[in-house]
Scaffold this motif. Structure first.
Motif, mmCIF file in Angstrom:
data_model
loop_
_atom_site.group_PDB
_atom_site.id
_atom_site.type_symbol
_atom_site.label_atom_id
_atom_site.label_comp_id
_atom_site.label_asym_id
_atom_site.label_seq_id
_atom_site.Cartn_x
_atom_site.Cartn_y
_atom_site.Cartn_z
ATOM 1 N N LYS A 40 -39.471 35.967 28.643
ATOM 2 C CA LYS A 40 -38.025 37.341 29.587
ATOM 3 C C LYS A 40 -38.507 38.759 28.581
ATOM 4 N N HIS A 41 -38.830 40.279 29.139
ATOM 5 C CA HIS A 41 -39.774 40.829 28.625
ATOM 6 C C HIS A 41 -38.671 42.043 29.595
ATOM 7 N N TYR A 42 -38.808 43.346 29.087
ATOM 8 C CA TYR A 42 -38.492 44.519 29.942
ATOM 9 C C TYR A 42 -39.736 45.487 30.252
ATOM 10 N N ASP B 35 -38.627 38.531 20.060
ATOM 11 C CA ASP B 35 -39.378 38.725 18.853
ATOM 12 C C ASP B 35 -39.488 40.353 18.780
ATOM 13 N N GLY B 36 -39.042 40.883 19.939
ATOM 14 C CA GLY B 36 -39.214 42.467 20.270
ATOM 15 C C GLY B 36 -40.418 43.214 19.446
ATOM 16 N N ARG B 37 -41.688 42.545 20.414
ATOM 17 C CA ARG B 37 -42.522 43.447 20.096
ATOM 18 C C ARG B 37 -42.575 44.306 21.174
ATOM 19 N N VAL B 38 -43.516 45.205 21.209
ATOM 20 C CA VAL B 38 -44.030 46.525 22.254
ATOM 21 C C VAL B 38 -45.229 46.208 22.804
ATOM 22 N N TYR B 39 -45.647 46.479 23.955
ATOM 23 C CA TYR B 39 -46.758 46.189 23.652
ATOM 24 C C TYR B 39 -47.277 47.368 24.724
ATOM 25 N N VAL C 144 -45.084 46.969 27.670
ATOM 26 C CA VAL C 144 -44.057 45.321 28.069
ATOM 27 C C VAL C 144 -43.259 44.739 26.771
ATOM 28 N N GLU C 145 -41.819 44.846 26.415
ATOM 29 C CA GLU C 145 -41.572 44.388 24.959
ATOM 30 C C GLU C 145 -40.906 42.817 25.536
#
Length: 130
Positions: free
Chosen positions: A94-96, A75-79, A70-71
């Motif tokens: 809001k995320h990808y 803030d562009g953080r990727v989990y 999940v990004e």
């Protein structure tokens, strides 16, 4: 008491497919079940990326199979997501959502979904009556 089996839901109106083919959501509990939330098993298919922005809903997700990430867009953080990972979109993030392997996820929505919602262009679900 409500008791349902996934195999009894598959192929019914409670099995919803993304228009772009990225996911299939089996909707086990819906608004009409009067539980105050909806409960789903969703498969996100390997190699896909889905823009999601549940601006009208809160969602908690628990991964039971597969790998992905999940990004968060702000803030562009990727989990990384793998079995045993839970993430909650407590700020309507809001995320990808990306799947490197088929992801099998268990999801809870508040307010509950009616059942036939699919992502709009902005990644959100509408609030539907039903």
């Amino acid at each position: 008491m409500l008791v349902r089996k996934i195999e009894d839901i598959k192929g019914t109106e409670r099995e919803v497919h993304a228009e772009n083919g990225n996911w299939t959501s089996t909707r086990i509990l819906l608004k009409k079940d009067n539980m105050g939330f909806s409960f789903h098993e969703t498969v996100i298919y390997a190699g896909t990326e889905t823009l999601i922005w549940y601006r009208n809903h809160l969602e908690a997700v628990y991964c039971i199979e597969g790998k992905g990430e999940v990004e968060t867009i702000d803030d562009g953080r990727v989990y990384p997501i793998e079995p045993g990972t839970m993430y909650a979109l407590d700020k309507n993030d809001k995320h990808y959502l990306r799947a490197s392997e088929d992801l099998r996820l268990v999801c809870v929505f508040n307010p509950p979904l009616v059942g036939n919602e699919v992502h709009r262009e902005d990644g959100s679900y509408p609030i539907l009556e039903g």
